[in-house]
Design a protein around this motif. Structure first.
Motif, mmCIF file in Angstrom:
data_model
loop_
_atom_site.group_PDB
_atom_site.id
_atom_site.type_symbol
_atom_site.label_atom_id
_atom_site.label_comp_id
_atom_site.label_asym_id
_atom_site.label_seq_id
_atom_site.Cartn_x
_atom_site.Cartn_y
_atom_site.Cartn_z
ATOM 1 N N ILE A 5 0.870 -1.178 0.000
ATOM 2 C CA ILE A 5 0.000 0.000 0.000
ATOM 3 C C ILE A 5 0.907 1.229 0.000
ATOM 4 C CG2 ILE A 5 -1.860 1.230 1.157
ATOM 5 C CD1 ILE A 5 -2.676 -1.538 0.246
ATOM 6 N N LEU A 6 0.881 2.002 -1.078
ATOM 7 C CA LEU A 6 1.797 3.126 -1.254
ATOM 8 C C LEU A 6 1.050 4.445 -1.325
ATOM 9 C CD1 LEU A 6 4.215 1.705 -3.997
ATOM 10 C CD2 LEU A 6 4.458 1.573 -1.506
ATOM 11 N N LYS A 7 1.658 5.470 -0.741
ATOM 12 C CA LYS A 7 1.104 6.820 -0.813
ATOM 13 C C LYS A 7 1.675 7.524 -2.044
ATOM 14 C CE LYS A 7 0.464 10.995 1.960
ATOM 15 N NZ LYS A 7 0.692 11.615 3.286
ATOM 16 N N ILE A 8 0.785 8.088 -2.886
ATOM 17 C CA ILE A 8 1.234 8.784 -4.089
ATOM 18 C C ILE A 8 0.537 10.126 -4.217
ATOM 19 C CG2 ILE A 8 1.647 6.590 -5.275
ATOM 20 C CD1 ILE A 8 -0.875 7.223 -6.986
ATOM 21 N N ILE A 46 -11.483 12.465 -9.899
ATOM 22 C CA ILE A 46 -10.894 12.422 -8.557
ATOM 23 C C ILE A 46 -10.195 13.745 -8.259
ATOM 24 C CG2 ILE A 46 -9.143 11.287 -7.121
ATOM 25 C CD1 ILE A 46 -9.791 8.684 -8.697
ATOM 26 N N GLN A 47 -9.482 14.285 -9.231
ATOM 27 C CA GLN A 47 -8.825 15.584 -9.055
ATOM 28 C C GLN A 47 -9.835 16.682 -8.785
ATOM 29 O OE1 GLN A 47 -6.562 15.414 -12.829
ATOM 30 N NE2 GLN A 47 -4.720 15.802 -11.613
ATOM 31 N N GLU A 48 -10.979 16.627 -9.453
ATOM 32 C CA GLU A 48 -12.003 17.654 -9.299
ATOM 33 C C GLU A 48 -12.542 17.709 -7.876
ATOM 34 O OE1 GLU A 48 -14.889 16.640 -12.233
ATOM 35 O OE2 GLU A 48 -13.662 17.360 -13.928
ATOM 36 N N TYR A 49 -12.454 16.599 -7.144
ATOM 37 C CA TYR A 49 -12.934 16.586 -5.761
ATOM 38 C C TYR A 49 -11.833 16.949 -4.765
ATOM 39 C CZ TYR A 49 -17.537 15.062 -7.051
ATOM 40 O OH TYR A 49 -18.813 15.030 -7.569
ATOM 41 N N GLY A 50 -10.769 17.542 -5.269
ATOM 42 C CA GLY A 50 -9.754 18.093 -4.383
ATOM 43 C C GLY A 50 -8.795 17.087 -3.798
ATOM 44 N N ILE A 51 -8.774 15.871 -4.321
ATOM 45 C CA ILE A 51 -7.853 14.856 -3.808
ATOM 46 C C ILE A 51 -6.442 15.174 -4.298
ATOM 47 C CG2 ILE A 51 -7.331 12.398 -3.664
ATOM 48 C CD1 ILE A 51 -10.060 13.214 -2.472
ATOM 49 N N GLN A 52 -5.516 15.367 -3.377
ATOM 50 C CA GLN A 52 -4.131 15.681 -3.715
ATOM 51 C C GLN A 52 -3.207 14.481 -3.529
ATOM 52 O OE1 GLN A 52 -2.932 18.638 -4.824
ATOM 53 N NE2 GLN A 52 -4.874 19.755 -4.762
ATOM 54 N N GLU A 53 -3.454 13.724 -2.467
ATOM 55 C CA GLU A 53 -2.651 12.539 -2.173
ATOM 56 C C GLU A 53 -3.590 11.376 -1.880
ATOM 57 O OE1 GLU A 53 1.287 14.682 -0.205
ATOM 58 O OE2 GLU A 53 -0.269 13.890 1.112
ATOM 59 N N LEU A 54 -3.162 10.166 -2.190
ATOM 60 C CA LEU A 54 -3.987 8.998 -1.965
ATOM 61 C C LEU A 54 -3.107 7.765 -1.883
ATOM 62 C CD1 LEU A 54 -5.660 7.965 -5.341
ATOM 63 C CD2 LEU A 54 -3.996 9.798 -5.184
ATOM 64 N N TYR A 55 -3.734 6.634 -1.547
ATOM 65 C CA TYR A 55 -3.000 5.373 -1.418
ATOM 66 C C TYR A 55 -3.475 4.394 -2.480
ATOM 67 C CZ TYR A 55 -1.464 6.982 3.184
ATOM 68 O OH TYR A 55 -0.896 7.691 4.209
ATOM 69 N N VAL A 56 -2.522 3.674 -3.071
ATOM 70 C CA VAL A 56 -2.859 2.643 -4.055
ATOM 71 C C VAL A 56 -2.345 1.288 -3.586
ATOM 72 C CG1 VAL A 56 -2.941 4.225 -6.022
ATOM 73 C CG2 VAL A 56 -0.759 3.132 -5.417
ATOM 74 N N ASN A 67 10.105 5.468 -6.237
ATOM 75 C CA ASN A 67 10.065 5.052 -4.840
ATOM 76 C C ASN A 67 9.011 5.858 -4.090
ATOM 77 O OD1 ASN A 67 12.238 3.189 -5.101
ATOM 78 N ND2 ASN A 67 13.683 4.912 -5.034
ATOM 79 N N PHE A 68 8.107 5.147 -3.402
ATOM 80 C CA PHE A 68 7.028 5.805 -2.668
ATOM 81 C C PHE A 68 6.955 5.250 -1.251
ATOM 82 C CE2 PHE A 68 6.067 6.185 -7.138
ATOM 83 C CZ PHE A 68 5.671 7.510 -7.252
ATOM 84 N N VAL A 69 6.418 6.037 -0.346
ATOM 85 C CA VAL A 69 6.397 5.660 1.072
ATOM 86 C C VAL A 69 5.237 4.693 1.333
ATOM 87 C CG1 VAL A 69 6.279 6.507 3.436
ATOM 88 C CG2 VAL A 69 7.341 7.921 1.655
ATOM 89 N N PRO A 70 5.518 3.517 1.933
ATOM 90 C CA PRO A 70 4.439 2.586 2.282
ATOM 91 C C PRO A 70 3.539 3.152 3.387
ATOM 92 C CG PRO A 70 6.579 1.488 2.258
ATOM 93 C CD PRO A 70 6.838 2.958 2.212
ATOM 94 N N GLU A 71 2.303 2.674 3.418
ATOM 95 C CA GLU A 71 1.315 3.159 4.378
ATOM 96 C C GLU A 71 1.758 2.957 5.819
ATOM 97 O OE1 GLU A 71 -3.493 2.642 5.016
ATOM 98 O OE2 GLU A 71 -2.289 0.868 4.561
ATOM 99 N N ASP A 72 2.406 1.805 6.120
ATOM 100 C CA ASP A 72 2.779 1.559 7.513
ATOM 101 C C ASP A 72 3.862 2.529 7.988
ATOM 102 O OD1 ASP A 72 4.609 0.391 5.845
ATOM 103 O OD2 ASP A 72 4.672 -1.547 6.865
ATOM 104 N N VAL A 73 4.737 2.963 7.092
ATOM 105 C CA VAL A 73 5.751 3.962 7.463
ATOM 106 C C VAL A 73 5.083 5.307 7.738
ATOM 107 C CG1 VAL A 73 7.780 5.244 6.657
ATOM 108 C CG2 VAL A 73 7.570 2.795 6.161
ATOM 109 N N VAL A 74 4.130 5.693 6.885
ATOM 110 C CA VAL A 74 3.386 6.937 7.094
ATOM 111 C C VAL A 74 2.679 6.893 8.446
ATOM 112 C CG1 VAL A 74 1.518 8.417 6.264
ATOM 113 C CG2 VAL A 74 3.046 7.306 4.624
#
Length: 406
Positions: A5-8, A46-56, A67-74
């Motif tokens: 699970i990565l934050k992008i 999704i952009q239109e609803y103001g989402i700037q960051e999300l997890y995939v 390289n992206f930060v995993p959810e557990d590190v966040v």
């Protein structure tokens, strides 16, 4: 959680990726909680609803390049920030939890009855007589001044088909406690409390099949759902005894600091202080609560989300103040102790939010209830004991209404 699970950033989102978490209160968007991105048009929406960051989720969909930060590190980083925030506050109670709980329970039941009646009147087109709420608001404010833990613990007890008015009372409780923690004057606290108890009154004008629909809403349904904030304001603006501050709470509790909220798309300080506070409290209670279409999350998970979302959607200072007010282990939470017993959090003031007073009730190893025992985890004689994590009462078949003292 896991490394998959990565934050992008939204700019990295592409068709073929699987959205695990929109990093936004998902009922404020017309998307399912988790879904596959099928085309570029969906990315734009999704952009239109103001989402700037999300997890995939890189197992269920394509992985982003780089390289992206995993959810557990966040999560670990956020937990460290939260613990720092709650370290250095001061006590706010004048009587003990056990002394206050009976009066708090009486006021809580009275508030539920009054809010339920007002919502029913609004649903049937009757005039709103908000004056009848004033003694309840005053009583709640006084109880929270004496000991906020007592009233707040009762908000954890919910009945599935009574969400709207129980949520209203819980938001009222937390917002009054928050206003008290900010040392606002008595009249302002009462006005904020009135607005909080009535903040969802506009939902009486929205069809219930839309309010309770699981999953994705159509554009028309989503527009109808979003109309409740303005409808609530219009209902109360024509009623006597509703202050401008109360009306701000009602109409602004879905506005967002980056301008992506509704009904007016206000941004930053265009949203009143009370509207900013109400927005945070409303989301906190909504996503800690079990509802017909999703399981409530633990208070720790929700505090992480609020802190993370404050980068865009909420005023960071307001979120930090709220975290200090509510603490990591809110009253009424079921927790696992390091001695392998379950306990209910009773007392948590701002000075000892990491070391609450708990009521030990269940032996995990032997899977049996035990004679209730109150333990102050701040006391040196119990210094070896600590809270390990939250537990789901349903998992252990423990109804909280039976174990919070009367």
């Amino acid at each position: 959680m896991g490394e998959h699970i990565l934050k992008i950033h939204i700019s990295e989102l592409k068709p073929g990726m699987f959205v695990h978490d929109l990093s936004s209160e998902w009922t404020d968007t017309p998307f399912k909680k988790r879904f596959m991105v099928t085309d570029a048009g969906m990315v734009r929406r999704i952009q239109e609803y103001g989402i700037q960051e999300l997890y995939v989720d890189t197992i269920k969909g394509d992985a982003p390049r780089g390289n992206f930060v995993p959810e557990d590190v966040v999560s670990r980083q956020l937990d460290g920030t939260i613990e720092e925030l709650v370290k250095d506050s001061s006590p706010t109670i004048s009587v003990s939890y056990t002394e206050e709980i009976a009066q708090a329970r009486h006021l809580h039941e009275m508030a539920k009855d009054k809010v339920s009646n007002l919502l029913q009147d609004a649903r049937m087109g009757k005039s709103i007589e908000a004056e009848q709420m004033e003694p309840v608001v005053a009583g709640m404010a006084d109880s929270i001044l004496r000991n906020p833990s007592a009233m707040m613990s009762l908000g954890r007890i919910r009945v599935a088909d009574q969400y709207t008015f129980e949520h209203s009372v819980s938001v009222g409780t937390f917002l009054i406690a928050f206003a008290r923690a900010q040392q606002l004057d008595e009249a302002t606290i009462h006005q904020i409390g009135m607005g909080a108890l009535l903040h969802d009154i506009g939902k009486t004008q929205v069809p219930e099949e839309i309010l309770n629909k699981p999953g994705k809403l159509t554009d028309e349904e989503f527009a109808a759902m979003k109309s409740h904030a303005q409808r609530g304001h219009d209902l109360l603006a024509s009623s006597s005894g509703i202050s401008a501050i109360a009306q701000e709470v009602v109409v602004q509790h879905h506005e967002r600091f980056d301008g992506t909220g509704y009904p007016r798309g206000l941004k930053g300080d265009q949203i009143s202080t009370y509207g900013q506070m109400a927005a945070v409290v409303d989301v906190y209670d909504a996503i800690t609560s079990d509802r017909c279409y999703h399981k409530g999350q633990t208070p720790t998970q929700v505090l992480r989300k609020l802190l993370e979302w404050s980068k865009f959607h909420f005023n960071p200072a307001v979120v930090q103040q709220f975290i200090k007010c509510v603490g990591i282990y809110p009253p009424g939470s079921l927790v696992r102790l390091s001695n392998q017993y379950l306990a209910v959090v009773l007392e948590t003031d701002e000075a000892r939010t990491l070391h609450p007073t708990v009521r030990q009730i269940f032996d995990i190893e032997n899977r049996r209830p035990v004679k209730p025992r109150v333990i102050n985890l701040q006391n040196e004689s119990h210094s070896e004991l600590k809270v390990v994590n939250f537990e789901d009462p349903q998992k252990w078949n423990i109804p909280l209404e039976q174990i919070i003292p009367r």
